[in-house]
Design an enzyme around this catalytic site. Structure first.
Site, PDB file in Angstrom:
ATOM      1  CE  LYS A  22       0.570 -24.412  -6.541  1.00 38.27           C
ATOM      2  NZ  LYS A  22      -0.554 -25.152  -7.044  1.00 38.27           N
ATOM      3  CB  THR A  44      -4.997 -25.075 -11.250  1.00 41.29           C
ATOM      4  OG1 THR A  44      -3.975 -25.871 -10.656  1.00 41.29           O
ATOM      5  CG2 THR A  44      -6.339 -25.772 -11.109  1.00 41.29           C
ATOM      6  CB  THR A  47      -0.287 -26.441 -11.045  1.00 39.91           C
ATOM      7  OG1 THR A  47      -0.640 -26.394  -9.655  1.00 39.91           O
ATOM      8  CG2 THR A  47       0.331 -27.785 -11.377  1.00 39.91           C
ATOM      9  CB  SER A  64      -5.454 -19.794  -8.990  1.00 36.05           C
ATOM     10  OG  SER A  64      -5.035 -20.322  -7.769  1.00 36.05           O
ATOM     11  N   GLY A  65      -6.888 -22.730  -8.526  1.00 37.86           N
ATOM     12  CA  GLY A  65      -7.919 -23.531  -7.873  1.00 37.86           C
ATOM     13  C   GLY A  65      -8.867 -22.744  -6.981  1.00 37.86           C
ATOM     14  CG  ASP A  90      -1.126 -30.815   2.236  1.00 37.52           C
ATOM     15  OD1 ASP A  90      -1.129 -31.847   2.951  1.00 37.52           O
ATOM     16  OD2 ASP A  90      -0.457 -29.806   2.504  1.00 37.52           O
ATOM     17  NE  ARG A 106     -21.445 -35.643  -6.174  1.00 41.78           N
ATOM     18  CZ  ARG A 106     -21.936 -35.343  -7.370  1.00 41.78           C
ATOM     19  NH1 ARG A 106     -21.227 -34.623  -8.208  1.00 41.78           N
ATOM     20  NH2 ARG A 106     -23.123 -35.743  -7.740  1.00 41.78           N
TER      21      ARG A 106
END
Length: 152
Positions: A22, A44, A47, A64-65, A90, A106
């Site tokens: 972040k 998200t 972030t 949030s993710g 990460d 993807r």
């Protein structure tokens, strides 16, 4: 068969970063604040809050993710609502939502979305002349896949 999507002068840019990345994304966003300010930013939740509070650029926030934000962004990609993904993930840390991350990346490839997963690639994208002009992206037409005979 291929189809096309025109990316307008103003792009919709998804900004995502894992916790350990972040600060790197905030630093990058601050460095390119003027260039990013002309585009629509989607992030998200955590972030997006950090970008708004530290860089002072308005962002539309999804969840949030780990709570579904990655999947929300994936849905937006498949609907043609995201033009570019900047996702500082990460590679050294297993995430509880790794399957969602993989699915998001993807879909970016499936729909031929320009993606950056590190600062060098993000620098190349943000400084590309295509960032300030229209760009025609070719997509594979999935009509045959959608229309396939499912009964054998």
């Amino acid at each position: 068969m291929k189809t096309q999507k025109i990316l307008g002068i103003t792009k919709s840019i998804a900004l995502v970063a894992h916790d350990q990345k972040k600060n790197e994304l905030i630093k990058w966003t601050h460095l390119h604040k003027d260039k990013l300010a002309i585009h629509r930013l989607i992030a998200t939740e955590t972030t997006g809050k950090l970008i708004e509070s530290q860089v002072h650029i308005k962002t539309k926030k999804v969840m949030s993710g780990p709570l579904g934000g990655d999947q929300q962004l994936g849905a937006m990609i498949s609907q043609g609502k995201i033009d570019i993904i900047i996702f500082f993930w990460d590679p050294m840390e297993t995430q509880p939502h790794d399957s969602d991350v993989k699915a998001l990346l993807r879909l970016g490839v499936v729909w031929n979305i320009p993606m950056a997963c590190d600062t060098a690639t993000a620098d190349f994208l943000i400084t590309s002349p295509f960032m300030t002009e229209e760009y025609t992206a070719e997509h594979i037409c999935y009509k045959n896949y959608r229309d396939r005979n499912l009964i054998k």
